[in-house]
Design an enzyme around this catalytic site. Sequence first.
Site, PDB file in Angstrom:
ATOM      1  N   GLY B 220       0.809  -1.163   0.103  1.00 24.14           N
ATOM      2  CA  GLY B 220       0.123   0.004   0.181  1.00 24.14           C
ATOM      3  C   GLY B 220       0.751   1.255  -0.068  1.00 24.14           C
ATOM      4  N   GLY B 222       2.345   5.205   0.876  1.00 25.99           N
ATOM      5  CA  GLY B 222       2.419   5.918   2.239  1.00 25.99           C
ATOM      6  C   GLY B 222       3.323   5.723   3.348  1.00 25.99           C
ATOM      7  N   CYS B 248       5.579  -5.742   1.740  1.00 21.69           N
ATOM      8  CA  CYS B 248       5.732  -4.335   1.631  1.00 21.69           C
ATOM      9  C   CYS B 248       5.100  -3.487   2.817  1.00 21.69           C
ATOM     10  CB  CYS B 248       5.222  -3.649   0.391  1.00 21.69           C
ATOM     11  SG  CYS B 248       5.968  -2.376  -0.108  1.00 21.69           S
ATOM     12  N   LEU B 249       4.175  -2.711   2.535  1.00 26.94           N
ATOM     13  CA  LEU B 249       3.511  -1.971   3.737  1.00 26.94           C
ATOM     14  C   LEU B 249       3.195  -3.198   4.695  1.00 26.94           C
ATOM     15  CD1 LEU B 249       2.375   0.678   5.001  1.00 26.94           C
ATOM     16  CD2 LEU B 249       0.392   0.385   3.627  1.00 26.94           C
ATOM     17  N   GLY B 292       9.184   3.278  -0.364  1.00 26.05           N
ATOM     18  CA  GLY B 292       9.870   4.618   0.141  1.00 26.05           C
ATOM     19  C   GLY B 292      10.225   4.546   1.862  1.00 26.05           C
ATOM     20  N   TYR B 293       9.839   3.569   2.521  1.00 26.06           N
ATOM     21  CA  TYR B 293      10.150   3.420   3.862  1.00 26.06           C
ATOM     22  C   TYR B 293      10.800   1.936   3.990  1.00 26.06           C
ATOM     23  CZ  TYR B 293       7.447   7.572   4.302  1.00 26.06           C
ATOM     24  OH  TYR B 293       6.815   8.857   4.259  1.00 26.06           O
ATOM     25  N   HIS B 332       8.165  -7.672  -3.305  1.00 23.94           N
ATOM     26  CA  HIS B 332       6.911  -8.456  -3.595  1.00 23.94           C
ATOM     27  C   HIS B 332       7.192  -9.558  -4.335  1.00 23.94           C
ATOM     28  CE1 HIS B 332       4.650  -4.524  -3.441  1.00 23.94           C
ATOM     29  NE2 HIS B 332       5.779  -3.639  -3.276  1.00 23.94           N
ATOM     30  N   GLU B 334       4.759 -11.337  -5.471  1.00 27.98           N
ATOM     31  CA  GLU B 334       3.740 -11.621  -6.578  1.00 27.98           C
ATOM     32  C   GLU B 334       4.268 -10.995  -7.719  1.00 27.98           C
ATOM     33  OE1 GLU B 334       3.600  -9.431  -3.964  1.00 27.98           O
ATOM     34  OE2 GLU B 334       3.235  -7.158  -5.017  1.00 27.98           O
TER      35      GLU B 334
END
Lengths: 447, 357
Positions: B220, B222, B248-249, B292-293, B332, B334
């Site tokens: 996701g 942010g 990821c997120l 980005g994080y 990722h 996937e």
Amino acid sequence: MPDVRHMARSTFPARPRRALLLGSGALQIGQAGEFDYSGSQALKVLKEEGIYTVLVNPNIATIQTSEEYADAVYFLPVNAHFVEQIIVKERIDAILLSFGGQTALNTGLELEASGVLEKHGVRVLGTPVAVIRATEDRKLFVDRLCEIGVKTARSRACTTPHEAVAAAREIGLPVILRGAFSLGGKGSAIVRDERDIEAAVRRMLAGVPQVLVEECLSGWKEIEYEVVRDSDDNCITVCNMENVDPMGIHTGDSIVVAPSQTLNDHEYQFLREIAIRTIRHLGIVGECNIQYALEPATGDYRVIEVNARLSRSSALASKATGYPLAYVAAKIGLGYTLPQIRNCVTQTTTAFFEPALDYIVCKVPRWDFDKFPGVDVSIGPEMKSVGEVMAIGRSFPEALQKALRMLEIGVDGLDPDAFASGNIRHELQNPSPRRMVLLLARAFHEA
Amino acid sequence: MHGLSMKLHLTDDTVVAGRAFGADREVGGEVVFNTGMSGYVETLTDPSYRGQILVLTYPLQGNYGVPEGPFESSRIQVEGLIVTRYSARPSHHSLVTTLGDWLKSHNVPAIEGVDTRTLTRRLREHGTMQGFLLRESTPIEHAKANVSSIDMARVVGLVAQGEITRHPGGDTRVLVIDTGAKASIINKLQVRGAAVTVAPFATRWEPLLDEVDGVVLTNGPGDPADLMPLVERVRTVLARGLPVLGICLGHQLVALAAGARTYKLPYGHRSQNQPVMDVVTRHAYVTSQNHGYAVDERTLPSDWAPWFVNLNDGTNEGIQHRYRPFRTVQFHPEAAPGPLDTEFLFDDFLRMATGMR
């Protein structure tokens, strides 16, 4: 930044002391300067590792035979007879087969089959000979790929003209005839008429033990991947390439671009995954090249071949991406894993990476038919070019135009008036070296 | 090419002009770059790019057009697109439209004729910057006052909306907590025979934990630190002991729930060639990434261990619990776009989930 290289598992076999490199040999069509480059890189690695190096190469006009590369150089033909004598004289304990092109590879297969390597205790560095054999013997190759459900062109290995005719009937005309273990597609031909098979096969059998009668995939896209695998089963694809000329024209005679330009991500990754699965299953250790035919309208594919050695394509891929394939392959032959090998460009990361280009590379072959009066100038499955140029650009037109200009054939790029006009349709169906300059230019001109 | 002229204006007052080939609309957002050589269709529809203006470093885009599908979500997610050269006459058997027409139909602006190599160098030197994609004549002061950007603190709410959906399948039941999931995550579970329930993160999914064998936390957009209420709810998932796969997120949320910290990378990892190594088996894989994080693995509590490490910069790429079936990855598995090297993680996860039944 933590240094991750020490974390990689080490799989060092006993260290060789005196290694023999089978060199690039004489320049000929299908085998040119690229093997001088790959052999030089391998010698550099062996030297770095403090291993005594011996080179056999009859070609004095090469870089690798220069003084600073090998500890001893034998200017002798690369064949089993001379190589055995060198093994004995130099007390060789390890040999590198995959850096000198097809001639070196064939010599290695012969030395192994005749028991010479075993007799003198010589270990093959890199891909084992049994694996090389599985990539060179068509039947073994098809069987191995079939085991993991990977498709190959329908093909029959034949040793008589009679068998070849039967095979062609089974597969359906047109078929392509290819010599097994041959160089640059030598003697290959597309046959559309059953009556032509017998003579063609008889001619080919004079030079090779087997003739392959294969499903004709003319017009399919031709795609290649350069694959590197280490003895710990880490595997990457350094580069993929797409032939502008479709199947039916030898890769050595094709205009080639890197990376592929007409594949979507699904196709790119689909073929990449098959490449890695195939190379793992075969058990390649080092560098290899896998070639595909991809049906443009359905996405169906065939694996055409695997070259278990540095090749013309790997030399191109090295230059196109900056990834030192030969250097890394030699390191892998000594037992290093990809994450243990330093990336020579960044100096901080490892050789376990796949370059992401922000440019396009275009290779254009160079023919010299003027020097061979009377030869058939059509191009097809048998390689006829004598050299090639590579250009880098930020767009396809830029790279192509640069390459055409560098060919030094008297054109500055695409030029509709470069040659005496020919029939476009005939030229498209019967490609000759001038097709690109002429046809594209005229097509653009008329559009 | 005779398009409208547009310009990209960065916060350091770098201005680059280009020819428009997408929608005629002005946007603002965080400017990020991706180095993938193929896969613009998947990348542009990846919800993790919501709110961002995307720069593609590979210079030729649009070559194979746009197919009917599949896409990673129902819309183009990026705010704007910057490329070097756009191919207006694509060639591919599956195409139904061109990249430019597709962007227009989703009201997303795009420019070509930009030297994205130079632009990317600038983003690498300065780190990720805010930027505006504007008509050539629009003054920057006007844009700052009038062109709105997406509120990144609330961006996940934009990409994971709606009701809980159930996708029937085999015996193994998986709950996907959606924070902007790529369609391929759900697809990879389904093709392996799992029955998948997708719950947007803001729905009441806690009761569903009683009826599933494993939980997937997805990618996701942010900053994960903006999602602390969700992190609290993830703690209840961990407390249940169900097998967890974080991507990821989702990886960052699990790390935060475990008590670790996250931080912002200078310019992120957005590419299809990120090499990672499993620190246990020492095997290396090429992965697709878009983040980005990152998780600061030095802040992991003692019952968690690093699992994957990035071979380029040594950042954390995955963690696993020492005793419980919780495993998360920054990359990722996937793919879509990118390499399929780590798809086996879905097999491993479903094996663990099936084992819990």
